[in-house]
Scaffold this motif. Structure first.
Motif, mmCIF file in Angstrom:
data_model
loop_
_atom_site.group_PDB
_atom_site.id
_atom_site.type_symbol
_atom_site.label_atom_id
_atom_site.label_comp_id
_atom_site.label_asym_id
_atom_site.label_seq_id
_atom_site.Cartn_x
_atom_site.Cartn_y
_atom_site.Cartn_z
ATOM 1 N N ILE A 134 10.100 -7.227 -5.244
ATOM 2 C CA ILE A 134 9.126 -7.087 -4.160
ATOM 3 C C ILE A 134 7.819 -6.448 -4.609
ATOM 4 O O ILE A 134 6.739 -6.996 -4.365
ATOM 5 C CB ILE A 134 9.686 -6.290 -2.953
ATOM 6 N N VAL A 135 7.862 -5.280 -5.245
ATOM 7 C CA VAL A 135 6.629 -4.536 -5.508
ATOM 8 C C VAL A 135 6.272 -4.409 -6.984
ATOM 9 O O VAL A 135 5.256 -3.803 -7.320
ATOM 10 C CB VAL A 135 6.698 -3.120 -4.884
ATOM 11 N N GLY A 136 7.076 -4.962 -7.884
ATOM 12 C CA GLY A 136 6.754 -4.901 -9.304
ATOM 13 C C GLY A 136 5.534 -5.745 -9.636
ATOM 14 O O GLY A 136 5.215 -6.714 -8.940
ATOM 15 N N ALA A 137 4.856 -5.403 -10.730
ATOM 16 C CA ALA A 137 3.632 -6.116 -11.115
ATOM 17 C C ALA A 137 3.888 -7.595 -11.370
ATOM 18 O O ALA A 137 3.001 -8.429 -11.198
ATOM 19 C CB ALA A 137 3.033 -5.464 -12.361
ATOM 20 N N ASN A 138 5.102 -7.935 -11.796
ATOM 21 C CA ASN A 138 5.425 -9.332 -12.115
ATOM 22 C C ASN A 138 6.116 -10.079 -10.971
ATOM 23 O O ASN A 138 6.503 -11.231 -11.145
ATOM 24 C CB ASN A 138 6.322 -9.395 -13.354
ATOM 25 N N ALA A 139 6.293 -9.423 -9.830
ATOM 26 C CA ALA A 139 7.089 -10.016 -8.750
ATOM 27 C C ALA A 139 6.532 -11.356 -8.281
ATOM 28 O O ALA A 139 7.288 -12.228 -7.835
ATOM 29 C CB ALA A 139 7.190 -9.045 -7.574
ATOM 30 N N THR A 199 3.682 10.403 -7.021
ATOM 31 C CA THR A 199 4.846 10.921 -7.750
ATOM 32 C C THR A 199 4.694 10.758 -9.253
ATOM 33 O O THR A 199 5.391 11.417 -10.023
ATOM 34 C CB THR A 199 6.133 10.204 -7.317
ATOM 35 N N GLY A 200 3.799 9.850 -9.674
ATOM 36 C CA GLY A 200 3.671 9.561 -11.093
ATOM 37 C C GLY A 200 4.766 8.660 -11.616
ATOM 38 O O GLY A 200 4.891 8.453 -12.829
ATOM 39 N N MET A 201 5.580 8.106 -10.707
ATOM 40 C CA MET A 201 6.695 7.236 -11.108
ATOM 41 C C MET A 201 6.276 5.777 -10.909
ATOM 42 O O MET A 201 6.276 5.266 -9.795
ATOM 43 C CB MET A 201 7.951 7.559 -10.301
ATOM 44 N N ILE A 202 5.907 5.132 -12.001
ATOM 45 C CA ILE A 202 5.408 3.767 -11.956
ATOM 46 C C ILE A 202 6.577 2.791 -11.904
ATOM 47 O O ILE A 202 7.559 2.931 -12.631
ATOM 48 C CB ILE A 202 4.529 3.478 -13.191
ATOM 49 N N CYS A 203 6.469 1.789 -11.025
ATOM 50 C CA CYS A 203 7.526 0.780 -10.913
ATOM 51 C C CYS A 203 7.603 -0.057 -12.186
ATOM 52 O O CYS A 203 6.572 -0.398 -12.773
ATOM 53 C CB CYS A 203 7.257 -0.157 -9.731
ATOM 54 N N GLN A 204 8.822 -0.417 -12.595
ATOM 55 C CA GLN A 204 8.946 -1.342 -13.712
ATOM 56 C C GLN A 204 8.355 -2.687 -13.297
ATOM 57 O O GLN A 204 8.428 -3.063 -12.129
ATOM 58 C CB GLN A 204 10.401 -1.497 -14.148
ATOM 59 N N PRO A 205 7.748 -3.421 -14.219
ATOM 60 C CA PRO A 205 7.055 -4.662 -13.852
ATOM 61 C C PRO A 205 7.931 -5.672 -13.121
ATOM 62 O O PRO A 205 7.439 -6.416 -12.268
ATOM 63 C CB PRO A 205 6.588 -5.214 -15.207
ATOM 64 N N SER A 214 0.822 -1.211 0.000
ATOM 65 C CA SER A 214 0.000 0.000 0.000
ATOM 66 C C SER A 214 0.853 1.256 0.000
ATOM 67 O O SER A 214 0.520 2.251 -0.652
ATOM 68 C CB SER A 214 -0.952 0.002 1.199
ATOM 69 N N THR A 215 1.990 1.230 0.710
ATOM 70 C CA THR A 215 2.891 2.399 0.711
ATOM 71 C C THR A 215 3.511 2.592 -0.658
ATOM 72 O O THR A 215 3.603 3.715 -1.167
ATOM 73 C CB THR A 215 3.988 2.227 1.772
ATOM 74 N N SER A 216 3.935 1.484 -1.270
ATOM 75 C CA SER A 216 4.530 1.547 -2.605
ATOM 76 C C SER A 216 3.548 2.126 -3.615
ATOM 77 O O SER A 216 3.910 2.986 -4.434
ATOM 78 C CB SER A 216 4.964 0.144 -3.044
ATOM 79 N N GLU A 245 8.711 -19.302 -4.913
ATOM 80 C CA GLU A 245 8.502 -18.059 -4.172
ATOM 81 C C GLU A 245 9.193 -18.149 -2.821
ATOM 82 O O GLU A 245 8.919 -19.073 -2.053
ATOM 83 C CB GLU A 245 7.003 -17.774 -3.982
ATOM 84 N N ILE A 246 10.064 -17.190 -2.532
ATOM 85 C CA ILE A 246 10.782 -17.174 -1.252
ATOM 86 C C ILE A 246 10.033 -16.373 -0.194
ATOM 87 O O ILE A 246 10.434 -16.326 0.967
ATOM 88 C CB ILE A 246 12.207 -16.604 -1.421
ATOM 89 N N MET A 247 8.963 -15.699 -0.611
ATOM 90 C CA MET A 247 8.087 -14.989 0.327
ATOM 91 C C MET A 247 6.693 -15.014 -0.277
ATOM 92 O O MET A 247 6.532 -15.242 -1.473
ATOM 93 C CB MET A 247 8.561 -13.550 0.541
ATOM 94 N N THR A 248 5.701 -14.800 0.529
ATOM 95 C CA THR A 248 4.335 -14.761 0.003
ATOM 96 C C THR A 248 3.944 -13.333 -0.343
ATOM 97 O O THR A 248 4.409 -12.381 0.296
ATOM 98 C CB THR A 248 3.339 -15.288 1.047
ATOM 99 N N PRO A 249 3.087 -13.153 -1.345
ATOM 100 C CA PRO A 249 2.593 -11.793 -1.596
ATOM 101 C C PRO A 249 1.823 -11.249 -0.400
ATOM 102 O O PRO A 249 1.834 -10.050 -0.140
ATOM 103 C CB PRO A 249 1.692 -11.968 -2.831
ATOM 104 N N GLU A 250 1.171 -12.150 0.359
ATOM 105 C CA GLU A 250 0.441 -11.711 1.552
ATOM 106 C C GLU A 250 1.372 -11.073 2.583
ATOM 107 O O GLU A 250 0.955 -10.215 3.359
ATOM 108 C CB GLU A 250 -0.296 -12.899 2.184
#
Length: 664
Positions: free
Chosen positions: A389-394, A379-385, A370-372, A414-419
């Motif tokens: 951690i926070v990219g759309a394809n992560a 800022t209008g600065m979209i993360c690259q996919p 949510s912070t990301s 997956e070494i961590m869960t998206p949850e």
């Protein structure tokens, strides 16, 4: 595509005395510890709810307390400037609002900064560098607002973030920074001066001895103001002579510095180089045991996170970073990468570091997504996919082999869960199969947005829901996740809204001149309209908007993309604008490193099924940011003048020229 409602928002943190179980971040551990690990929350963690504020509501289908679990975090040692009682604890210093905002086009309004600061406190960062107060009246006001509000909002466990203001090593800057942050319960001044040969000779035009004197005087002056938490940075330390660093850092410690920040300003160092530098400084700087060593690593070679972790392994106990890694040039060390690296590897891969070698932070990673997203929207600065951690394809898997492994056991890839970072996986949680369409209610939209990582305030949710209804009426079938996210981005500027687009008609084609008629509602609630021509339909619309609003700007960037496939796909437009120098909307500010005055850039986003409307909404969003920023700056300037003059009149203020447009 079906959109599901419900699902468990699992805060997969666990604690046992001073150890931090990394297994809790793996899907296998979640399956094995579904009940046992979560029952240890209250035993090892403290509630993070702000005093007097209601706990956020999260959707859950697990047998856990949904109002408590996402709001708990690991206890941190008492905050003492210059000392950390637990040698394994790593302070997280977030500079998104200062260094991150120096990214071209990433200008934030005061209200946006306040909201991000509150989100950073919810995340649990130890120090928030709120800005560079001397840069402009608006920067000062924003830092002061954060210090006076977020810096005094104490959570149930006693946590309150340190609020820091940056200053160059001169009395005027330092005094301005102190005036901005002193209202916080834990104020800090961060002052700096360059120490590399190239900077001292070409930028500062100073001898090494003169630089030492300036640094000592700066720290001494900050202390004389009543500040007992002073951070000093030798800019470009990564390319500085270590012997000179020993000298200047020893001197500022004696003068009263409590934190020594070691910046790799140009991203020049390799991890082993930077780690060795931290080790050398801790061994050779007089009084090193009296201060906390910190890192600030730029990402020019893509090594910012690696260098920060190398610094931690060699004794640095404060790591400076930004959300999504935004910042000057190639950006900074990424907060989410540092935090999750320590969460997963802090127990096992830092042997030999001071203390037990089991490093940890008190960040609650369930709020990372949510912070990301908030920082990205504002800022209008979209993360690259493919951003870690926070990219759309992560957490996406397309390879057949990978998909097969994920079906059998999610731990295979997956070494961590998206949850664990607050991102819900979607259909896997509830299988409710609810489609969001024109008949969906506010609660359904709100719940799905929370699952996607958007915990919106009521006014923003209302704005997004209103747009959702508008778009859903035009669409066959339901809206997909990508559509919902586009609508959130579209409404990101609602808090800065001064002008609102209410009507748009365009005539264009292979023959004839593109013409646009635009109707807008202004701050005085009067509708105005203008017709204009241009080289194309978007140009004609933008020229008409300029005439109505009365601005003079340069369009720096324009991009248009579809959020999904098909003729009914939503279009998302992103623009950035900057005021023309010497024009009526000129907004110069001081750059913190080179001291040069330059105009800020303002970004905006818009979405609609019509690409012309999408483009217009994005442009209006950017202009609203510019105008809001200017209005705040003007108000602050008037207040400062009134204080200086000791009167309460309007001074020599002149009425603005009327805009030559028609009223409805």
């Amino acid at each position: 595509m079906k959109i599901t409602i419900g699902g468990a928002l699992l805060a997969v943190l666990s604690a046992s005395n001073n150890s931090f179980s990394t297994e809790a971040f793996t899907p296998l551990a979640l399956q094995q510890q579904n009940g046992a690990s979560l029952s240890r929350f209250n035993a090892g963690l403290s509630n993070r709810k702000r005093v007097g504020a209601p706990a956020p509501i999260f959707s859950t289908t697990e047998d856990i307390d949904a109002k408590t679990a996402p709001n708990v975090r690991r206890p941190r040692p008492p905050y003492i400037p210059g000392e950390i009682p637990d040698p394994d604890y790593v302070r997280i210093f977030d500079t998104t609002l200062r260094d991150g905002e120096q990214s071209p086009g990433a200008t934030l309004t005061s209200q946006e900064k306040l909201e991000i600061a509150r989100m950073l406190a919810k995340l649990g960062v130890d120090i928030i560098e709120a800005g560079f107060p001397i840069a402009s009246p608006d920067d000062f006001a924003a830092v002061k607002q954060i210090a006076d509000t977020v810096g005094n909002e104490v959570f149930d466990d006693g946590y309150v973030p340190v609020i820091c203001g940056l200053s160059r090593a001169n009395p005027k800057d330092i005094e301005r920074a102190w005036d901005a942050v002193k209202g916080a319960k834990r104020p800090r001044i961060h002052t700096f001066i360059a120490t590399s040969k190239i900077h001292m000779e070409t930028k500062l035009n100073k001898t090494p001895d003169e630089v030492v004197e300036i640094a000592v005087n700066a720290v001494t002056f900050a202390k004389s103001l009543g500040c007992n938490d002073i951070e000093f940075s030798p800019e470009d330390a990564g390319r500085s002579d270590p012997e000179f660093l020993y000298k200047i850092l020893s001197a500022v410690i004696e003068a009263g510095a409590t934190t020594l920040n070691i910046p790799d300003t140009t991203g020049w160092n390799m991890p082993w180089e930077f780690g060795n530098l931290i080790n050398l400084l801790r061994a050779n700087v007089k009084g090193a045991e009296k201060v906390v060593f910190s890192t600030h690593c730029q990402n020019d070679l893509g090594l910012a996170t690696a260098n920060s972790l190398a610094g931690a392994k060699n004794g640095a106990r404060q790591l400076e970073c930004t959300i999504n890694g935004i910042g000057e040039r190639a950006g900074n060390a990424s907060l989410e990468e540092i935090v999750m690296s320590l969460a997963l590897k802090g127990d096992t891969q830092f042997e030999g570091s001071p203390g037990t070698g089991k490093l940890y932070t008190a960040i609650n990673p369930v709020h990372i997504t949510s912070t990301s997203k908030m920082v990205s929207e504002y800022t209008g600065m979209i993360c690259q996919p493919h951003k870690a951690i926070v990219g759309a394809n992560a957490f996406q898997h397309e390879s057949g082999i990978h998909q097969d492994g994920m079906i059998k056991n999610k731990s295979t890839y997956e070494i961590m869960t998206p949850e664990s970072i607050g991102l819900m996986r979607g259909d896997a949680q509830s299988g409710a199969g609810i489609v969001l369409g024109k008949h969906s209610g506010r609660n359904a939209v709100s719940t799905r947005l929370k699952e996607l990582g958007y915990d919106l305030e009521p006014d923003k949710l209302n704005a997004v829901f209103a747009r959702f209804k508008e778009v859903a009426e035009k669409r066959k079938g339901g809206l997909e996740d990508e559509d919902l996210e586009a609508l959130v981005i579209d409404q990101a500027g609602v808090i800065n809204m001064m002008w609102r687009l209410t009507g748009l008609q365009v005539s264009t084609g292979m023959s004839g001149i593109p013409t646009a008629t635009v109707k807008m509602m202004g701050p005085d609630m009067v509708e105005r309209f203008v017709a204009s021509t241009g080289t194309g339909p978007v140009d004609a619309v933008y020229k008409a908007i300029d005439q109505i609003v009365g601005v003079s700007v340069e369009l720096e960037n324009y991009s248009l993309s579809a959020v999904n496939e098909g003729i009914e796909a939503l279009a998302v437009t992103r623009v950035s604008v900057s005021p023309k120098e010497g024009g009526p909307n000129d907004v110069p500010s001081i750059h913190s490193q080179n001291g040069v005055y330059k105009n800020r850039k303002f970004s905006g986003s818009g979405s609609d099924t019509d690409i012309i409307t999408s483009s217009a909404r994005a442009y209006v969003s950017a202009l609203n940011k510019l105008l809001s920023w200017n209005a705040r700056r003007s108000m602050q300037a008037v207040e400062d003048e009134m204080k200086a003059d000791g009167n309460s009149g309007i001074g020599d203020a002149m009425p603005a020229e009327p805009v030559a447009v028609s009223e409805v």
